[in-house]
Write a protein that holds these residues in place. Structure first.
Motif, mmCIF file in Angstrom:
data_model
loop_
_atom_site.group_PDB
_atom_site.id
_atom_site.type_symbol
_atom_site.label_atom_id
_atom_site.label_comp_id
_atom_site.label_asym_id
_atom_site.label_seq_id
_atom_site.Cartn_x
_atom_site.Cartn_y
_atom_site.Cartn_z
ATOM 1 N N VAL A 160 1.049 -1.182 -0.111
ATOM 2 C CA VAL A 160 -0.138 -0.094 0.025
ATOM 3 C C VAL A 160 0.937 1.309 -0.035
ATOM 4 C CG1 VAL A 160 -1.453 1.340 1.464
ATOM 5 C CG2 VAL A 160 -2.236 -1.052 0.996
ATOM 6 N N LEU A 161 2.035 1.174 0.919
ATOM 7 C CA LEU A 161 2.613 2.554 0.980
ATOM 8 C C LEU A 161 3.440 2.788 -0.360
ATOM 9 C CD1 LEU A 161 3.902 5.007 2.328
ATOM 10 C CD2 LEU A 161 5.621 3.564 3.566
ATOM 11 N N CYS A 162 3.857 1.672 -0.954
ATOM 12 C CA CYS A 162 4.564 1.776 -2.333
ATOM 13 C C CYS A 162 3.738 2.319 -3.442
ATOM 14 C CB CYS A 162 5.163 0.476 -2.822
ATOM 15 S SG CYS A 162 6.622 -0.199 -1.811
ATOM 16 N N ASP A 163 2.596 1.793 -3.347
ATOM 17 C CA ASP A 163 1.608 2.440 -4.456
ATOM 18 C C ASP A 163 1.462 3.637 -4.369
ATOM 19 O OD1 ASP A 163 1.422 -0.291 -5.688
ATOM 20 O OD2 ASP A 163 -0.548 -0.808 -4.425
ATOM 21 N N ARG A 164 1.282 4.202 -2.828
ATOM 22 C CA ARG A 164 0.841 5.743 -2.337
ATOM 23 C C ARG A 164 2.191 6.496 -2.700
ATOM 24 N NH1 ARG A 164 -1.527 6.758 3.359
ATOM 25 N NH2 ARG A 164 -2.079 8.580 2.353
ATOM 26 N N LEU A 165 3.366 6.163 -2.564
ATOM 27 C CA LEU A 165 4.506 6.778 -2.813
ATOM 28 C C LEU A 165 4.637 6.844 -4.382
ATOM 29 C CD1 LEU A 165 6.979 5.597 -0.124
ATOM 30 C CD2 LEU A 165 5.933 7.840 -0.290
ATOM 31 N N ARG A 166 3.963 5.904 -5.183
ATOM 32 C CA ARG A 166 4.016 6.023 -6.624
ATOM 33 C C ARG A 166 3.201 7.159 -7.280
ATOM 34 N NH1 ARG A 166 1.740 1.032 -8.127
ATOM 35 N NH2 ARG A 166 0.004 2.429 -8.021
ATOM 36 N N ASP A 167 2.092 7.241 -6.503
ATOM 37 C CA ASP A 167 1.086 8.124 -6.894
ATOM 38 C C ASP A 167 1.533 9.287 -6.617
ATOM 39 O OD1 ASP A 167 -0.350 5.651 -7.571
ATOM 40 O OD2 ASP A 167 -1.567 5.906 -5.771
ATOM 41 N N LYS A 168 1.210 10.274 -7.922
ATOM 42 C CA LYS A 168 1.557 11.706 -7.712
ATOM 43 C C LYS A 168 1.058 12.633 -6.487
ATOM 44 C CE LYS A 168 2.161 16.002 -10.147
ATOM 45 N NZ LYS A 168 3.540 16.275 -10.041
ATOM 46 N N PRO A 169 -0.147 12.414 -6.045
ATOM 47 C CA PRO A 169 -0.664 13.137 -4.936
ATOM 48 C C PRO A 169 0.148 12.863 -3.598
ATOM 49 C CG PRO A 169 -2.849 12.518 -6.188
ATOM 50 C CD PRO A 169 -1.354 11.698 -6.970
ATOM 51 N N VAL A 170 0.269 11.795 -3.266
ATOM 52 C CA VAL A 170 0.995 11.442 -2.053
ATOM 53 C C VAL A 170 2.637 11.736 -2.205
ATOM 54 C CG1 VAL A 170 1.790 9.641 -0.486
ATOM 55 C CG2 VAL A 170 -0.555 9.766 -1.336
ATOM 56 N N ASP A 171 3.060 11.392 -3.056
ATOM 57 C CA ASP A 171 4.468 11.503 -3.535
ATOM 58 C C ASP A 171 4.811 13.216 -3.611
ATOM 59 O OD1 ASP A 171 7.322 11.104 -3.997
ATOM 60 O OD2 ASP A 171 6.807 11.474 -6.015
ATOM 61 N N GLY A 172 4.031 13.597 -4.289
ATOM 62 C CA GLY A 172 4.142 15.215 -4.550
ATOM 63 C C GLY A 172 3.885 15.921 -3.351
ATOM 64 N N PHE A 173 2.852 15.628 -2.803
ATOM 65 C CA PHE A 173 2.492 16.322 -1.500
ATOM 66 C C PHE A 173 3.601 16.334 -0.337
ATOM 67 C CE2 PHE A 173 0.512 16.970 2.703
ATOM 68 C CZ PHE A 173 -0.340 18.033 2.612
ATOM 69 N N LEU A 174 4.065 15.005 -0.347
ATOM 70 C CA LEU A 174 5.168 14.640 0.771
ATOM 71 C C LEU A 174 6.379 15.478 0.487
ATOM 72 C CD1 LEU A 174 5.741 13.207 3.350
ATOM 73 C CD2 LEU A 174 6.653 11.045 1.734
ATOM 74 N N GLN A 175 6.979 15.541 -0.776
ATOM 75 C CA GLN A 175 7.760 16.208 -1.338
ATOM 76 C C GLN A 175 7.568 17.906 -1.242
ATOM 77 O OE1 GLN A 175 9.588 15.236 -5.216
ATOM 78 N NE2 GLN A 175 9.529 13.178 -4.672
ATOM 79 N N ALA A 176 6.507 18.071 -1.389
ATOM 80 C CA ALA A 176 6.152 19.699 -1.278
ATOM 81 C C ALA A 176 6.195 20.132 0.290
ATOM 82 C CB ALA A 176 4.728 19.972 -1.818
ATOM 83 N N ILE A 177 5.742 19.208 1.016
ATOM 84 C CA ILE A 177 5.641 19.586 2.481
ATOM 85 C C ILE A 177 6.951 19.494 3.256
ATOM 86 C CG2 ILE A 177 5.006 17.398 3.582
ATOM 87 C CD1 ILE A 177 2.879 19.042 5.251
ATOM 88 N N VAL A 178 7.885 18.687 2.634
ATOM 89 C CA VAL A 178 9.231 18.625 3.445
ATOM 90 C C VAL A 178 9.994 19.570 2.918
ATOM 91 C CG1 VAL A 178 11.427 17.313 3.112
ATOM 92 C CG2 VAL A 178 9.327 15.845 3.541
ATOM 93 N N ALA A 179 9.949 20.159 1.635
ATOM 94 C CA ALA A 179 10.478 21.318 1.107
ATOM 95 C C ALA A 179 9.952 22.698 1.682
ATOM 96 C CB ALA A 179 10.165 21.534 -0.444
#
Length: 185
Positions: free
Chosen positions: A89-108
């Protein structure tokens, strides 16, 4: 008796319009784009409405986290299969743009706005929670539980956030097995 005045929150339609636009802006331009002026330009919703309900980019991010779907695997009560399912589930979520992109944006974003660090922690904690739940039958708690969760999840987040590559699903499954082997000893 109903009190006259403004409603306590935005209408569901307004919230959907603003948060949908906010997510798109976040994914394409980063957290810095979440100003009331930018959201107004993207949605046509009045700036006063945006300021009233989401006065800062942090409030917009907080609302996005609140409405984000939380997906977890169906637990069987068997630690190994449950952890493997959560890895998928986590691998799929990290592959999907909303979760991956959101995570990258909030870290930045947390790099330029210290108030976002708490939101980053909360969002990552939501990603880790299903692993804590899956490990519950082992009796682990405290630092030992957090170490086990980190051993499984940290390499996936490293792939997604720092190395900009797909999460290594097979490695994560091997890590689950290694963690479980360590618990059996």
């Amino acid at each position: 008796m109903t009190q006259p005045g403004r409603p306590a929150g935005p209408s569901p339609e307004t919230e959907a319009v603003v948060l949908t636009a906010a997510l798109e802006l976040l994914l394409t331009e980063g957290a810095v784009s979440l100003s009331a002026q930018r959201l107004h330009a993207a949605t046509g919703v009045s700036r006063s409405t945006i300021y009233r309900h989401w006065p800062t980019p942090r409030e917009v991010l907080s609302a996005l986290i609140r409405v984000a779907p939380r997906r977890a695997a169906a637990l069987s009560g068997k630690v190994g299969p449950d952890l493997h399912a959560e890895v998928d589930v986590l691998c799929d979520r990290l592959r999907d743009k909303p979760v991956d992109g959101f995570l990258q944006a909030i870290v930045a974003g947390a790099a330029w706005d210290a108030t976002l660090a708490e939101l980053r922690r909360r969002y990552v904690d939501d990603l880790l929670a299903p692993f804590r739940t899956a490990l519950a039958p082992t009796g682990l708690s405290g630092p030992a539980l957090e170490d086990a969760v980190s051993a499984i999840v940290a390499p996936l987040l490293l792939d997604a956030l720092l190395l900009n590559r797909p999460a290594a699903r097979e490695r994560a499954h091997r890590t689950v097995d290694t963690v479980l082997d360590g618990l059996r000893q």
